[in-house]
Enzyme design. Sequence first.
Site, PDB file in Angstrom:
ATOM      1  N   ASP A 132       0.756  -1.095   0.024  1.00  0.00           N
ATOM      2  CA  ASP A 132      -0.167  -0.058   0.060  1.00  0.00           C
ATOM      3  C   ASP A 132       0.927   1.271  -0.132  1.00  0.00           C
ATOM      4  O   ASP A 132       2.040   1.093  -0.135  1.00  0.00           O
ATOM      5  CB  ASP A 132      -1.103   0.071   1.115  1.00  0.00           C
ATOM      6  CG  ASP A 132      -2.239   0.543   0.929  1.00  0.00           C
ATOM      7  OD1 ASP A 132      -2.540   1.288  -0.301  1.00  0.00           O
ATOM      8  OD2 ASP A 132      -3.147   0.173   1.454  1.00  0.00           O
ATOM      9  N   ASP A 141      -9.925   3.599  -3.064  1.00  0.00           N
ATOM     10  CA  ASP A 141     -10.414   2.510  -2.742  1.00  0.00           C
ATOM     11  C   ASP A 141     -12.003   2.581  -3.252  1.00  0.00           C
ATOM     12  O   ASP A 141     -12.844   3.571  -3.235  1.00  0.00           O
ATOM     13  CB  ASP A 141     -10.649   2.247  -1.156  1.00  0.00           C
ATOM     14  CG  ASP A 141      -9.326   2.196  -0.731  1.00  0.00           C
ATOM     15  OD1 ASP A 141      -8.513   1.816  -1.316  1.00  0.00           O
ATOM     16  OD2 ASP A 141      -9.323   1.733   0.509  1.00  0.00           O
TER      17      ASP A 141
END
Length: 422
Positions: A150, A208
């Site tokens: 990430d 997201d």
Amino acid sequence: MNSFLSLLLFSSLFILTLSHNNGVARTPPMGWNSWNQFACNIDQDLLTDTIDQIVSSGLADAGYKFVNIDDCWSYKNGRDNKTNELIPDPVRFSRGIHSLSKYAHSKGVKLGIYGDVGFTTCAGYPGTLDHFQTDADTFARWEIDYLKLDFCDIPKKVQDEPWVYFGYMSEALNKTGRPIVFSICAWQPKEMYKWARKIGNSWRTTDDINVSWQSVLSIIDQNRELYPYAEPGSWNDPDMLEVGVVRDGRSLSQNQARTHFSLWTLLSAPLLLGNDLRKIRDPDQKWVFDILTNRDAIAVNQDPNGAQGRSLYQNIQGKIDRDGNCESKNCTRTEVWGRPLTRPTKQSYAAILFNRAGPNVDDEKFTQEKITIRWSSLGMPSDAKVRVKDIWSNKDLGVYQGSFTSEPVEKHNVVYIRLEQQ
Ligand SMILES: *[C@@H]1O[C@H](CO)[C@@H](O)[C@H](O)[C@H]1NC(C)=O
Ligand SMILES: *[C@@H]1O[C@H](CO)[C@@H](O)[C@H](O)[C@H]1NC(C)=O
Ligand SMILES: *[C@@H]1O[C@H](CO)[C@@H](O)[C@H](O)[C@H]1NC(C)=O
Ligand SMILES: *[C@@H]1O[C@H](CO)[C@@H](O)[C@H](O)[C@H]1NC(C)=O
């Protein structure tokens, strides 16, 4: 040769020399990830149950082989003081991560894990910056098969040159000698496919996903132009699936979930389930299971040519703003998407006829639309004869010359068809 196919062929030849080749993810990875349903509420019992369920439900046989742990698995207060290694949370993962991977492997599935290229992960757990080889070695020793890295809490140097730091991890993974799918989750830099496909197996293309129709539409639109960059080993990642996910009382309708899954399969997206697999065999989850295990839809996603579907046609009435919101209250919109396939014959294609309608779930206007696809839009001769199979109803619809017009498609729904030129 037809122009659609030659364009795809040309673009994949062009990219071939640049793409990541660690031997894995030659078709889009399929599996499950803990984040969309559970966020940080994870422990070894959930993971063990999920491994059991993905096998016993038949999902693994349908192709879903990875069980991926997302954020919040490690000890939050720091690394091992002696070895500097990441350590599993001593309470929630008291048996360690290696025991989970051994369990997964004993059941014929694979285990994935999560890290962050910065100081800390998005939920504040230790990050991998300046520990790339140490962490790669730890993951390899634990027999990990998939790493999602990430992009939270990064210093300016990583923001400015993310390819350098994701590149360190790519090299570190390579040095371990263990083939590990490398999923790059840098959602901020523009046009990241230009560098990410050289060092990773997939790269997140957007922020997201969340459990809303808005989010699904927005991600579809942001992936519309990215088809040239996908190929075996290197995939655009429009984020994980929300089919069957219930968060804060919200979920996608059945039409929306079917559309979401259809587009993701056509786009050669990694198919990572986000729903609670401990409930997948409940009777009220049968529709979820049926969507996720449709053989023809999965076969489109896993076609060895790795061609990402593209938008062939959009019909817009009314005024839609840049975010896809209807400004003039009467928007209707139908879309046609398609891609070539190599199966069941070399002259096969898949297409999606999509009634996007207005953006509002409760918009009762324009609920039914007939949608037409012309064979020429897929590069076939305009008078081609084509056998049409409906993927969701599993019915052979017959042979059509020149074009095919669907029965009325409900709003937010698709007709998903497989085509064989005769
Ligand atoms: C490492 O040392 C610090 C400070 O003494 C302590 O807070 C931390 O819990 C230790 N980490 C581990 C994994 O034991
Ligand atoms: C490491 O990189 C080389 C060169 O690209 C490649 O041939 C090899 O398969 C890679 N190994 C692993 C484990 O990723
Ligand atoms: C979900 O995603 C959409 C589209 O990106 C965004 O507008 C919305 O704010 C998001 N909702 C939540 C709850 O994050
Ligand atoms: C939609 O609304 C716009 C502006 O209000 C109008 O110009 C247009 O004709 C309408 N379209 C349809 C299909 O009703």
